[in-house]
Write a protein that holds these residues in place. Structure first.
Motif, short mmCIF file in Angstrom:
data_model
loop_
_atom_site.label_atom_id
_atom_site.label_comp_id
_atom_site.label_asym_id
_atom_site.label_seq_id
_atom_site.Cartn_x
_atom_site.Cartn_y
_atom_site.Cartn_z
N GLY A 1 -3.92 -4.78 -6.76
CA GLY A 1 -3.53 -3.98 -5.60
C GLY A 1 -2.04 -3.81 -5.40
O GLY A 1 -1.63 -2.93 -4.65
N THR B 1 -0.58 -0.34 -6.18
CA THR B 1 -1.05 0.81 -5.40
C THR B 1 -1.04 0.57 -3.91
O THR B 1 -1.06 1.52 -3.13
CB THR B 1 -2.49 1.18 -5.82
N ARG B 2 -1.01 -0.70 -3.49
CA ARG B 2 -1.07 -0.99 -2.06
C ARG B 2 0.26 -0.67 -1.41
O ARG B 2 1.30 -1.17 -1.80
CB ARG B 2 -1.44 -2.45 -1.82
N GLU C 1 -4.64 4.36 5.21
CA GLU C 1 -6.01 3.90 4.92
C GLU C 1 -6.06 2.47 4.42
O GLU C 1 -7.13 1.94 4.18
CB GLU C 1 -6.65 4.82 3.88
N GLN C 2 -4.91 1.81 4.30
CA GLN C 2 -4.90 0.47 3.74
C GLN C 2 -5.04 -0.62 4.81
O GLN C 2 -4.36 -0.57 5.83
CB GLN C 2 -3.60 0.24 2.97
N ILE D 1 -11.21 3.00 0.42
CA ILE D 1 -9.74 3.01 0.48
C ILE D 1 -9.13 3.44 -0.84
O ILE D 1 -7.93 3.76 -0.90
CB ILE D 1 -9.18 1.65 0.91
N SER D 2 -9.93 3.47 -1.91
CA SER D 2 -9.44 3.91 -3.20
C SER D 2 -9.45 5.43 -3.35
O SER D 2 -8.82 5.97 -4.27
CB SER D 2 -10.26 3.29 -4.34
N ILE E 1 -5.94 6.72 -2.77
CA ILE E 1 -5.10 6.22 -3.86
C ILE E 1 -5.31 7.07 -5.11
O ILE E 1 -4.35 7.43 -5.81
CB ILE E 1 -5.43 4.74 -4.16
N THR F 1 -11.05 8.26 3.79
CA THR F 1 -11.54 6.89 3.74
C THR F 1 -12.69 6.66 4.71
O THR F 1 -13.73 6.10 4.36
CB THR F 1 -10.40 5.90 4.07
N ILE G 1 -7.53 -1.81 8.67
CA ILE G 1 -6.89 -0.49 8.68
C ILE G 1 -6.31 -0.20 10.07
O ILE G 1 -5.20 0.32 10.21
CB ILE G 1 -7.91 0.59 8.27
N ASN H 1 -3.17 -2.21 10.59
CA ASN H 1 -2.09 -1.69 9.75
C ASN H 1 -1.42 -0.50 10.43
O ASN H 1 -0.19 -0.39 10.49
CB ASN H 1 -2.63 -1.28 8.38
#
Length: 250
Positions: free
Chosen positions: A31, A34-35, A41-42, A153-154, A157, A178, A210, A213
């Motif tokens: 992660g 890409t995180r 959405e993370q 969540i991917s 990404i 997401t 999410i 965040n």
């Protein structure tokens, strides 16, 4: 080697595979490539600690399967073996290859295996209760829910990988990319797969990550509020309309 022993081996290999990069310095931590906490959405990083609970439940069921040896465990053990093997492959790929589209694609066979495992267990749900069955329900439900979160969540990404979009571009669109798949998956799981409440524990845990965040890091409070609305709506529908699970699908 019997599925029970393979299950125990995988209960040990999965957390070790996930910790390959941070412990041995090989590859990239899962992660980290890409995180981006600027992405709406993370979940916050601390919310990925749910893997510890999943691995613990997986290990507990593996031990039950070895020492209890009840016939109903064989079918669950076999499907969890498949899911565990695929999970190891996914974690190694995420650290050594670091390809968002590949990581995204690998989530689907894991999801299919563990959803099938949850479906198999749901068919046995009315056959009495025990600590082993509670554990089987927990591991299949939690893993099903968290793989659903991981796939949801991917989606943004993967979209960013094939475009020039940044983490803060089109935040509402990326958030809905997401939330909508997650909500549809929740309906499908409840309607056709399982009545397990653990699926919703994992799903809502991810949505809470999410929400926080966006509330504490990105400053996109309206996105946080909408995430909360979706989480509450999903829970409300589950509690008021119940679940059919494998009873209907069988």
């Amino acid at each position: 080697m019997q599925p029970r022993l393979i299950l125990l081996l995988l209960a040990i290999l999965q957390p070790l595979s996930g910790a390959l990069a941070p412990l041995l310095g090989i590859g990239t931590p899962i992660g980290s490539a890409t995180r981006d906490l600027g992405a709406p959405e993370q979940p916050l990083p601390v919310f990925f600690s749910i893997w510890s609970l999943i691995f613990l439940a997986y290990l507990a069921f593996a031990l039950f399967a070895i020492f209890r040896r009840e016939r109903w465990m064989e079918r669950i053990a076999l499907t969890l073996v498949i899911a565990g093997m695929l999970n190891v492959i996914w974690m190694l790929s995420a650290q050594l290859i670091v390809s968002p589209p590949l990581d995204f694609a690998l989530l689907f066979p894991i999801g299919a295996a563990v959803w099938y495992s949850a479906w198999c267990f749901d068919q046995m749900r009315g056959m009495g209760g025990s600590a082993a069955k509670l554990t089987a329900d927990a591991v299949t439900g939690l893993l099903s829910g968290w793989i659903t979160v991981a796939a949801a969540i991917s989606v943004p990404i993967t979209i960013r990988h094939f475009t020039t979009l940044g983490a803060t571009d089109y935040p509402w669109l990326m958030l809905w990319a997401t939330l909508v798949p997650a909500a549809i998956a929740a309906w499908a799981f409840t309607r056709f797969i399982s009545r397990s409440p653990w699926f919703f524990v994992a799903l809502v845990w991810g949505l809470l990550g999410i929400l926080l965040n966006n509330w504490t890091v990105t400053g996109m409070n309206w996105l946080a509020i909408m995430t909360g609305v979706v989480a509450v709506l999903v829970l409300y529908l589950r509690m008021t309309r119940g679940a059919h699970g494998a009873v209907t699908a069988a």
